[in-house]
Design a protein around this motif. Structure first.
Motif, PDB file in Angstrom:
ATOM      1  N   ALA A 118      38.394  35.270  47.281  1.00 58.45           N
ATOM      2  CA  ALA A 118      36.990  34.964  47.565  1.00 58.45           C
ATOM      3  C   ALA A 118      36.421  35.916  48.609  1.00 58.45           C
ATOM      4  N   LEU A 121      35.748  39.268  46.905  1.00 58.44           N
ATOM      5  CA  LEU A 121      34.546  39.237  46.071  1.00 58.44           C
ATOM      6  C   LEU A 121      33.278  39.087  46.905  1.00 58.44           C
ATOM      7  N   ASP A 122      33.390  38.543  48.093  1.00 58.33           N
ATOM      8  CA  ASP A 122      32.228  38.362  48.951  1.00 58.33           C
ATOM      9  C   ASP A 122      31.732  39.675  49.553  1.00 58.33           C
ATOM     10  N   GLU A 128      31.635  42.482  40.029  1.00 57.57           N
ATOM     11  CA  GLU A 128      32.025  41.192  40.596  1.00 57.57           C
ATOM     12  C   GLU A 128      32.057  40.101  39.537  1.00 57.57           C
ATOM     13  N   ARG A 132      35.304  37.929  38.615  1.00 54.11           N
ATOM     14  CA  ARG A 132      35.247  36.486  38.795  1.00 54.11           C
ATOM     15  C   ARG A 132      35.649  35.767  37.508  1.00 54.11           C
ATOM     16  N   LEU A 204      34.332  30.926  47.290  1.00 53.30           N
ATOM     17  CA  LEU A 204      33.243  31.883  47.147  1.00 53.30           C
ATOM     18  C   LEU A 204      31.891  31.182  47.252  1.00 53.30           C
ATOM     19  N   ARG A 208      29.092  32.034  50.132  1.00 53.10           N
ATOM     20  CA  ARG A 208      27.712  32.401  49.823  1.00 53.10           C
ATOM     21  C   ARG A 208      26.713  31.435  50.458  1.00 53.10           C
TER      22      ARG A 208
END
Length: 321
Positions: A118, A121-122, A128, A132, A204, A208
């Motif tokens: 996570a 990907l952040d 992405e 994911r 994730l 966000r």
């Protein structure tokens, strides 16, 4: 002329009296009753079914654990004899220790790998969405499929070991699937592979939801990115950690299909878990009372995990953390 004008204005443009006035909304006792009882009527079937088929059968299982039921239920009260028999069985303690190994490693590895993916990907990396989807794909499979796939991969005569031998690495050995001391760890590998993507998605979503202004302010103050994640971001994910622990703990305690497809509890009983113990003693050995006692102990394990976590979470919420 003036009388006709007054008459037209009073009757409205359509010629009917009070055409321009809004019709009053119907209200009264009937509407109040509908507002009060309609939601209850809609929800009542679900509530009744839950009471009967969830809590009712939990209560029935608890009572059967206090009887001498064998192939068929026997409702004559017998005290705690089944629990004495259960705790005297070495196989039960083997299953309980395997649950401790599997559950502990499964939860820790899923948390670590899911949080790491996570965070990666952040960083707003390219592709992405594709990454994911790749990480989440294993969660779309059932545990039966996962167990069968990893059984082929880890089979010394079919999968990884054979492939390495074909590539010229004749001394390579990976026989955990048929090794009684290591078989439980193959269940950990398969379970972590399937559930890490789901944990990543939860973390994730939590990442966000953190305000970027806090992170930018910390960067202006000179904090490095690892320090920001360690001191600011990860502590802010406490509700996500709570949810992940509940889900993973529930998956670990009730694990049945993954183990049956991968090792079937073997070799011998080396990868046995309480769910397999409960099924076999209840439905294949004709000892329903003993199986019910093991099911009650599984429920007690769930509560032992759930209640402290819920207490800590509600305590933190009351303290404004």
């Amino acid at each position: 002329m003036s009388n006709s004008t007054v008459s037209l204005s009073s009757t409205g443009a359509g010629g009917s009296p009070a055409a321009g006035k809004a019709t009053p909304r119907r209200s009264g006792k009937f509407a109040a009753l509908a507002d009060n009882w309609l939601p209850r009527l809609v929800l009542s079937p679900t509530i009744i079914l839950s009471l009967v088929f969830v809590y009712g059968f939990i209560a029935l299982t608890g009572y059967l654990s206090l009887t001498n039921s064998r192939l068929m239920p026997n409702y004559e009260f017998a005290g705690f004899d089944q629990y004495s028999r259960l705790f005297a069985l070495d196989r039960w303690w083997t299953a309980a220790s395997n649950l401790g190994i599997f559950g502990g490693l499964f939860i820790l590895l899923c948390l670590a790998i899911g949080l790491f993916m996570a965070i990666l990907l952040d960083q707003k990396i390219r592709a992405e969405g594709a990454l994911r989807a790749i990480y989440l794909y294993p969660m779309a499979l059932s545990f039966i499929v996962t167990g069968a796939a990893w059984k082929w991969i880890l089979n010394p005569g079919l999968g990884l070991e054979k492939m390495m031998h074909d590539w010229g690495f004749a001394n390579f050995s990976f026989d955990w699937l048929v090794n009684s001391d290591m078989a439980i760890y193959t269940v950990v590998i398969a379970g972590v592979w399937q559930s890490s993507g789901f944990v990543m998605a939860l973390f994730l979503a939590g990442l966000r939801g953190i305000d970027d202004a806090i992170i930018k302010a910390a960067m202006v103050d000179g904090a490095s990115l690892p320090t920001i994640y360690r001191r600011i971001v990860i502590p802010a994910l406490r509700p996500v950690f709570f949810s992940v622990l509940l889900v993973l703990g529930h998956i670990a305690i009730k694990s049945f299909d993954l183990v049956m497809a991968l090792t079937a509890g073997g070799p011998g009983t080396s990868s046995d878990l309480p769910a397999i113990f409960m099924y076999q003693f209840s439905f294949t050995r004709g000892q329903l009372g003993l199986g019910a006692a093991s099911a009650v102990m599984m429920l007690a394990t769930v509560l032992a995990v759930l209640v402290p976590l819920m207490y800590l979470e509600t305590k933190g919420t009351r303290n404004g953390r």
